[in-house]
Design a protein around this motif. Structure first.
Motif, short mmCIF file in Angstrom:
data_model
loop_
_atom_site.label_atom_id
_atom_site.label_comp_id
_atom_site.label_asym_id
_atom_site.label_seq_id
_atom_site.Cartn_x
_atom_site.Cartn_y
_atom_site.Cartn_z
N THR A 32 -28.56 -134.90 33.11
CA THR A 32 -27.16 -134.55 33.35
C THR A 32 -26.44 -134.45 32.00
N ALA A 33 -25.75 -133.34 31.80
CA ALA A 33 -24.99 -133.16 30.57
C ALA A 33 -23.67 -133.92 30.70
N ILE A 34 -23.35 -134.69 29.66
CA ILE A 34 -22.05 -135.36 29.64
C ILE A 34 -21.38 -134.97 28.33
N MET A 35 -20.12 -134.70 28.37
CA MET A 35 -19.48 -134.27 27.13
C MET A 35 -18.03 -134.66 27.11
N ASP A 36 -17.50 -134.80 25.90
CA ASP A 36 -16.08 -135.10 25.81
C ASP A 36 -15.39 -133.94 25.13
N ILE A 37 -14.50 -133.31 25.89
CA ILE A 37 -13.79 -132.13 25.40
C ILE A 37 -12.32 -132.22 25.78
N ASP A 38 -11.52 -131.30 25.30
CA ASP A 38 -10.09 -131.41 25.60
C ASP A 38 -9.78 -130.76 26.95
N ILE A 39 -8.54 -130.90 27.37
CA ILE A 39 -8.19 -130.48 28.72
C ILE A 39 -8.31 -128.96 28.94
N GLN A 40 -8.07 -128.18 27.89
CA GLN A 40 -8.24 -126.72 28.04
C GLN A 40 -9.70 -126.42 28.37
N GLY A 41 -10.61 -127.12 27.66
CA GLY A 41 -12.04 -126.94 27.90
C GLY A 41 -12.42 -127.37 29.32
N VAL A 42 -11.82 -128.45 29.78
CA VAL A 42 -12.12 -128.95 31.13
C VAL A 42 -11.78 -127.87 32.17
N LEU A 43 -10.62 -127.26 31.99
CA LEU A 43 -10.20 -126.25 32.97
C LEU A 43 -11.15 -125.05 32.96
N THR A 44 -11.59 -124.63 31.78
CA THR A 44 -12.55 -123.52 31.70
C THR A 44 -13.87 -123.90 32.37
N PHE A 45 -14.34 -125.12 32.06
CA PHE A 45 -15.59 -125.57 32.66
C PHE A 45 -15.51 -125.60 34.18
N LYS A 46 -14.40 -126.14 34.67
CA LYS A 46 -14.22 -126.25 36.12
C LYS A 46 -14.23 -124.87 36.78
N SER A 47 -13.69 -123.86 36.08
CA SER A 47 -13.69 -122.53 36.70
C SER A 47 -15.10 -121.93 36.68
N LYS A 48 -15.90 -122.27 35.64
CA LYS A 48 -17.26 -121.73 35.58
C LYS A 48 -18.27 -122.55 36.38
N TYR A 49 -18.05 -123.86 36.41
CA TYR A 49 -18.97 -124.77 37.12
C TYR A 49 -18.13 -125.68 38.01
N PRO A 50 -17.76 -125.20 39.21
CA PRO A 50 -16.86 -125.98 40.07
C PRO A 50 -17.41 -127.36 40.46
N ASP A 51 -18.74 -127.55 40.37
CA ASP A 51 -19.29 -128.86 40.74
C ASP A 51 -19.18 -129.90 39.63
N ALA A 52 -18.76 -129.49 38.46
CA ALA A 52 -18.64 -130.46 37.36
C ALA A 52 -17.64 -131.54 37.75
N LYS A 53 -17.95 -132.79 37.40
CA LYS A 53 -17.04 -133.90 37.72
C LYS A 53 -16.25 -134.26 36.47
N THR A 54 -14.99 -134.58 36.66
CA THR A 54 -14.14 -134.82 35.51
C THR A 54 -13.54 -136.23 35.52
N ILE A 55 -13.55 -136.84 34.36
CA ILE A 55 -13.01 -138.21 34.21
C ILE A 55 -11.97 -138.17 33.09
N PHE A 56 -10.82 -138.75 33.35
CA PHE A 56 -9.76 -138.79 32.33
C PHE A 56 -9.57 -140.22 31.86
N ILE A 57 -9.60 -140.41 30.55
CA ILE A 57 -9.37 -141.75 30.01
C ILE A 57 -7.95 -141.84 29.47
N VAL A 58 -7.21 -142.75 30.05
CA VAL A 58 -5.78 -142.85 29.74
C VAL A 58 -5.58 -143.99 28.73
N PRO A 59 -4.89 -143.74 27.62
CA PRO A 59 -4.62 -144.85 26.69
C PRO A 59 -3.56 -145.77 27.31
#
Ligand code: 5GP
Length: 181
Positions: free
Chosen positions: A91-118
């Motif tokens: 499983t690929a895991i990566m840390d990217i910014d929110i713009q990247g997350v939105l692009t990924f989600k549109s290309k790979y709708p099954d990707a799971k997203t986790i947000f770390i809040v300070p």
């Protein structure tokens, strides 16, 4: 695919790095950037550090699944790195910014997203200054982006507040392990 995002300095790369060491079903994707290498970083480990011309060439070669201008530099994730993880059955895991997350989600709708809040914006500023050994030139851009990103936190599948590293890491690990099944 598991995507972790958080404002700069919230601790996401430490989460991803540590869990990838502990769990061999995960591959931490090394992304590309035009930003300068920081003290303690190694090319090919935290990032592939490339210059602006090389980055532009890769954009025209359709090398990136997604790329974005984050703060004042360019960052991008290659198709190749994701496909390599999959070829190994991982499983690929990566840390990217929110713009990247939105692009990924549109290309790979099954990707799971986790947000770390300070824990707070002030704490975030302190952490960035500590990590960079002073006030980085783009601190105000980073802080403004952090406030913007925090407003998007509810778009993610999971959210974790990083107030105490061990406690938050345990929560993170539990979520990822559940996703791995
Ligand atoms: P830093 O310069 O502090 O290492 O990272 C700045 C931001 O860029 C972080 O939010 C990080 O997650 C993000 N980032 C790193 N790699 C990529 C990438 O390939 N694509 C996108 N969109 N963001 C990335």
């Amino acid at each position: 695919m598991i995507i972790v995002a958080a404002p700069s300095g919230a601790g996401k790369s430490s989460f991803v790095e540590r869990l990838t060491k502990e769990n061999d079903r995960l591959v931490d994707i090394v992304t590309f950037t035009t930003r300068n290498i920081r003290k303690g970083e190694t090319n090919g480990l935290q990032y592939h550090f490339i210059n602006h011309d090389e980055f532009q060439k890769k954009i025209s070669d359709n090398f990136f699944v997604e790329w974005a201008k984050v703060h004042t530099n360019f960052y991008g994730t290659s198709y190749e790195s994701i496909e390599n993880a999959w070829k190994q059955g991982k499983t690929a895991i990566m840390d990217i910014d929110i713009q990247g997350v939105l692009t990924f989600k549109s290309k790979y709708p099954d990707a799971k997203t986790i947000f770390i809040v300070p824990p707070s914006i002030d704490e975030l500023r302190r952490r960035i200054e500590k990590r960079d050994g002073g006030v980085p030139a783009d601190i105000e851009v980073r802080m403004a982006n952090a406030e913007k990103e925090l407003r998007e936190a509810d778009k993610f599948d999971y959210q974790i507040v990083n107030d105490n590293f061990d406690h938050s890491f345990a929560q993170f690990k539990k979520i990822v392990e559940e996703l791995l099944g």
